[in-house]
Design a protein around this motif. Structure first.
Motif, PDB file in Angstrom:
ATOM      1  N   GLN A 170       0.847  -1.191   0.000  1.00 45.64           N
ATOM      2  CA  GLN A 170       0.000   0.000   0.000  1.00 45.64           C
ATOM      3  C   GLN A 170       0.882   1.240   0.000  1.00 45.64           C
ATOM      4  N   PHE A 171       0.420   2.274  -0.724  1.00 49.47           N
ATOM      5  CA  PHE A 171       1.263   3.446  -0.913  1.00 49.47           C
ATOM      6  C   PHE A 171       0.436   4.733  -0.858  1.00 49.47           C
ATOM      7  N   PHE A 172       1.144   5.858  -0.617  1.00 51.31           N
ATOM      8  CA  PHE A 172       0.538   7.173  -0.821  1.00 51.31           C
ATOM      9  C   PHE A 172       0.381   7.362  -2.330  1.00 51.31           C
ATOM     10  N   ASP A 173      -0.855   7.253  -2.809  1.00 53.04           N
ATOM     11  CA  ASP A 173      -1.117   7.309  -4.244  1.00 53.04           C
ATOM     12  C   ASP A 173      -1.769   8.609  -4.695  1.00 53.04           C
ATOM     13  N   VAL A 174      -2.430   9.295  -3.806  1.00 59.36           N
ATOM     14  CA  VAL A 174      -3.181  10.490  -4.187  1.00 59.36           C
ATOM     15  C   VAL A 174      -2.921  11.599  -3.173  1.00 59.36           C
ATOM     16  N   PRO A 191      -3.248  13.630   5.194  1.00 57.45           N
ATOM     17  CA  PRO A 191      -3.801  12.350   4.729  1.00 57.45           C
ATOM     18  C   PRO A 191      -3.591  11.265   5.764  1.00 57.45           C
ATOM     19  N   GLN A 192      -4.440  10.255   5.695  1.00 52.06           N
ATOM     20  CA  GLN A 192      -4.289   9.122   6.607  1.00 52.06           C
ATOM     21  C   GLN A 192      -2.972   8.404   6.336  1.00 52.06           C
ATOM     22  N   GLY A 193      -2.361   7.918   7.414  1.00 49.45           N
ATOM     23  CA  GLY A 193      -1.120   7.185   7.259  1.00 49.45           C
ATOM     24  C   GLY A 193      -1.317   5.868   6.524  1.00 49.45           C
ATOM     25  N   ILE A 194      -0.272   5.423   5.878  1.00 54.22           N
ATOM     26  CA  ILE A 194      -0.300   4.129   5.184  1.00 54.22           C
ATOM     27  C   ILE A 194       0.337   3.092   6.108  1.00 54.22           C
ATOM     28  N   PRO A 195      -0.361   2.005   6.407  1.00 56.52           N
ATOM     29  CA  PRO A 195       0.177   1.039   7.379  1.00 56.52           C
ATOM     30  C   PRO A 195       1.362   0.263   6.836  1.00 56.52           C
ATOM     31  N   LEU A 196       2.299  -0.028   7.729  1.00 56.95           N
ATOM     32  CA  LEU A 196       3.377  -0.975   7.471  1.00 56.95           C
ATOM     33  C   LEU A 196       3.037  -2.247   8.236  1.00 56.95           C
ATOM     34  N   ARG A 197       3.146  -3.393   7.583  1.00 56.56           N
ATOM     35  CA  ARG A 197       2.684  -4.638   8.187  1.00 56.56           C
ATOM     36  C   ARG A 197       3.843  -5.487   8.684  1.00 56.56           C
ATOM     37  N   SER A 198       3.613  -6.146   9.798  1.00 55.15           N
ATOM     38  CA  SER A 198       4.563  -7.138  10.314  1.00 55.15           C
ATOM     39  C   SER A 198       3.781  -8.143  11.157  1.00 55.15           C
ATOM     40  N   GLY A 215      22.431  -4.967  14.502  1.00 55.79           N
ATOM     41  CA  GLY A 215      23.281  -3.882  14.024  1.00 55.79           C
ATOM     42  C   GLY A 215      22.509  -2.719  13.443  1.00 55.79           C
ATOM     43  N   VAL A 216      21.490  -3.009  12.631  1.00 59.63           N
ATOM     44  CA  VAL A 216      20.680  -1.952  12.023  1.00 59.63           C
ATOM     45  C   VAL A 216      19.395  -2.584  11.499  1.00 59.63           C
ATOM     46  N   THR A 217      18.288  -1.835  11.562  1.00 61.10           N
ATOM     47  CA  THR A 217      17.022  -2.288  10.997  1.00 61.10           C
ATOM     48  C   THR A 217      16.749  -1.547   9.700  1.00 61.10           C
ATOM     49  N   LEU A 218      16.118  -2.266   8.768  1.00 58.44           N
ATOM     50  CA  LEU A 218      15.612  -1.669   7.533  1.00 58.44           C
ATOM     51  C   LEU A 218      14.110  -1.882   7.489  1.00 58.44           C
ATOM     52  N   ARG A 219      13.382  -0.847   7.123  1.00 60.31           N
ATOM     53  CA  ARG A 219      11.941  -0.975   6.891  1.00 60.31           C
ATOM     54  C   ARG A 219      11.597  -0.262   5.589  1.00 60.31           C
ATOM     55  N   PRO A 220      10.418  -0.576   4.996  1.00 61.94           N
ATOM     56  CA  PRO A 220      10.082   0.024   3.705  1.00 61.94           C
ATOM     57  C   PRO A 220       9.458   1.407   3.858  1.00 61.94           C
ATOM     58  N   SER A 221       9.637   2.230   2.838  1.00 62.22           N
ATOM     59  CA  SER A 221       8.901   3.477   2.718  1.00 62.22           C
ATOM     60  C   SER A 221       7.489   3.176   2.237  1.00 62.22           C
ATOM     61  N   ALA A 222       6.558   4.084   2.490  1.00 58.31           N
ATOM     62  CA  ALA A 222       5.177   3.907   2.029  1.00 58.31           C
ATOM     63  C   ALA A 222       4.893   4.749   0.786  1.00 58.31           C
ATOM     64  N   TYR A 223       5.936   5.118   0.062  1.00 64.38           N
ATOM     65  CA  TYR A 223       5.796   5.877  -1.184  1.00 64.38           C
ATOM     66  C   TYR A 223       6.266   5.022  -2.344  1.00 64.38           C
ATOM     67  N   GLU A 445      -1.100  19.604  -5.510  1.00 64.69           N
ATOM     68  CA  GLU A 445      -0.690  18.671  -6.549  1.00 64.69           C
ATOM     69  C   GLU A 445       0.712  18.116  -6.271  1.00 64.69           C
ATOM     70  N   ALA A 446       0.810  16.787  -6.198  1.00 65.93           N
ATOM     71  CA  ALA A 446       2.069  16.067  -5.980  1.00 65.93           C
ATOM     72  C   ALA A 446       2.715  16.398  -4.639  1.00 65.93           C
ATOM     73  N   TYR A 447       1.938  16.912  -3.705  1.00 62.56           N
ATOM     74  CA  TYR A 447       2.473  17.242  -2.383  1.00 62.56           C
ATOM     75  C   TYR A 447       2.438  16.018  -1.483  1.00 62.56           C
ATOM     76  N   ASP A 448       1.260  15.480  -1.240  1.00 63.15           N
ATOM     77  CA  ASP A 448       1.146  14.339  -0.323  1.00 63.15           C
ATOM     78  C   ASP A 448       1.730  13.067  -0.916  1.00 63.15           C
ATOM     79  N   GLU A 449       1.554  12.850  -2.209  1.00 64.87           N
ATOM     80  CA  GLU A 449       2.009  11.587  -2.783  1.00 64.87           C
ATOM     81  C   GLU A 449       3.456  11.635  -3.253  1.00 64.87           C
ATOM     82  N   ARG A 450       4.097  12.824  -3.159  1.00 66.59           N
ATOM     83  CA  ARG A 450       5.458  12.890  -3.655  1.00 66.59           C
ATOM     84  C   ARG A 450       6.434  13.640  -2.751  1.00 66.59           C
TER      85      ARG A 450
END
Length: 496
Positions: A170-174, A191-198, A215-223, A445-450
């Motif tokens: 799921q992503f910030f699409d609009v 805008p409502q947050g986009i959930p990250l799942r685990s 040592g370090v954690t990696l998680r995904p962006s929601a964009y 325009e292109a503010y929230d999704e970009r």
């Protein structure tokens, strides 16, 4: 598509022609409009603008402006110096307690096996350095593991590079709904947050990872499309596991590789620095009022100087800062003598909870006498692009006044004021205590999704014409609020 104002639409001759055409309307309206000064504001703002130079200095030369960091301190000092240079009175920095500052000194993230590939990621603000600075390890995928499974793996996780979440789907699409372009009622906000799942909630996972010495954690962006959105917490504890946010498509690739039995080997270098000064600064300057009976009243205009660290904070909120600064420069250059004091403020700590504005309310508007002296607050944020009007916070009496002030600006591609309000920006603490406080409607325009809070927040999203337009609009409204016989009405208590 975003509308770019054409240079031919902004010529001084058209400004003069419009002013003369509107003079009878302004003179006969219930709410008077000072068309002579409005014309001068437009001429100065169009023909001798410094907005683009200010914008590039703040973004390109100074860069991202996390509160209490050296770059924010540099930006605050620069803004104060510009205000003083333009002859504004009381140009000053006002500190408030924030917490330790943080800076990113080095980040390198790359896949080294089974092939070489540079990766796109950014650390969370206030995250610590990787122990020793550098790690070269195979990734370990934990996004589908239970707490018990993670605990059972503890011995193998020391110094590991860990993928903490499931693949991002799921992503910030609009962008959020756009007010100010029609008569339709549009209530908007962040805008409502986009959930990250685990499989296991992070509040359970992170203590396990810290205890295991990850040592370090990696998680995904929601964009999408390599856009990385990152924030962070100023309350991050010493000893927390370093955290990096990775472009979603690359994160998903690493998960698929781990699940297929061919985990990638990564090299991660992360060096950060904490700064001991726990203060950050709001910036103030003013044009003193000239009317003996009204000069102690204040028309306040403001925007937030701070930004996140992934890019250079161009649309959130350097464009608003430039609108405030250029509006004050225009008024100072014209030598106008407002009846009320016009005061500019550049807030810090907006991104961490409107902290600069809340400190101002607590320290300078603590008593009713001080509140009574604030005639109106005009804020510039959120969004980017041209100014369309103002969110009126359900204040119908104020909207009637603002509507009259907006009319002479029609050829500058403004839209309309809307009766609805908006939260989550620096006018809110003043509105909460009953003061007339309003923020500009900007193009989304292109503010929230970009661009908002992402690595894509660069000046290329704004045109010089848009920078000029928003400063003219703000100077125009500040001037009219400062010369009006009565203050802008406050919202009746009975209204929502």
């Amino acid at each position: 598509m975003r509308i770019r104002l054409s240079p031919t639409a902004l010529t001084a001759s058209r400004v003069l022609a419009l002013s003369m055409a509107l003079a009878p309307i302004g003179a006969g309206a219930q709410e008077p409009v000072d068309l002579a000064t409005a014309t001068r504001i437009r001429q100065e703002g169009l023909e001798r603008s410094e907005a683009l130079s200010l914008y590039h200095t703040l973004t390109d030369a100074i860069g991202g402006r996390l509160p209490a960091s050296p770059s924010h301190n540099e930006a605050a000092a620069w803004a104060r110096e510009r205000f003083a240079e333009w002859g504004l009175a009381e140009a000053r920095l006002e500190p408030f307690e924030f917490g330790r500052g943080w800076s990113l000194e080095k980040l390198s993230l790359e896949m080294t096996s089974p092939r070489y590939m540079p990766l796109t990621g950014y650390p969370e603000a206030w995250t610590p350095s990787i122990a020793g600075g550098v790690l070269s390890e195979q990734v370990v995928y934990l996004g589908d593991k239970t707490a018990a499974e993670i605990q059972a793996m503890a011995a193998s996780l020391r110094g590991a590079i860990v993928l903490t979440h499931e693949p991002q789907t799921q992503f910030f699409d609009v962008d959020r709904p756009q007010p100010g372009l029609s008569d339709a009622s549009v209530r908007t906000g962040n805008p409502q947050g986009i959930p990250l799942r685990s499989a296991t909630p992070m509040q359970q996972v992170l203590p396990l990872l810290r205890a295991a010495g990850v040592g370090v954690t990696l998680r995904p962006s929601a964009y999408r499309d390599g856009t990385v959105g990152v924030v962070g917490s100023r309350t991050t504890e010493d000893g927390a596991v370093p955290a990096i946010v990775l472009a979603a498509e690359q994160y998903n690739m690493l998960v698929r590789m781990a699940q297929s039995g061919v985990p990638a080997e990564l090299r991660a270098e992360l060096r950060t620095r904490y700064h001991p000064d726990t203060r950050t600064y709001n910036v103030f300057a003013e044009i003193p009022g000239s009317d003996p009976e009204l000069r102690n009243e204040v028309v306040l205009i403001g925007a937030h100087l701070d930004s996140w660290h992934t890019a250079i904070g161009a649309t959130d909120n350097a464009d608003g800062v430039v609108a405030v600064m250029e509006a004050m420069r225009i008024l100072a250059e014209l030598g106008v003598r407002p009846r009320r004091t016009i005061r500019a403020v550049l807030w810090s700590g907006e991104e961490q909870g409107l902290l600069g504005a809340r400190a101002y309310v607590a320290e300078q508007l603590a008593d009713m006498a001080a509140r009574d002296r604030l005639a109106v607050y005009l804020n510039d944020d959120p969004g980017s692009g041209r100014t369309l009007g103002f969110y009126m916070q359900d204040n119908a009496a104020a909207k009637a006044i603002f509507d009259a002030w907006l009319e002479p600006l029609r050829d500058l591609d403004v839209g309309r004021n809307v009766i609805e309000g908006i939260g989550s920006t620096d006018h809110v603490p003043l509105d909460e205590i009953g003061l007339p406080a309003f923020t500009a409607i900007k193009d989304f325009e292109a503010y929230d999704e970009r661009t908002r809070h992402t690595n894509a927040d660069y000046p290329d999203r704004m045109s010089e014409d848009e920078l000029k337009q928003q400063a003219i609009v703000l100077a125009h409204f500040a001037w009219h609020a400062a010369i009006r016989d009565a203050r802008v009405p406050r919202r009746p208590v009975s209204q929502p």
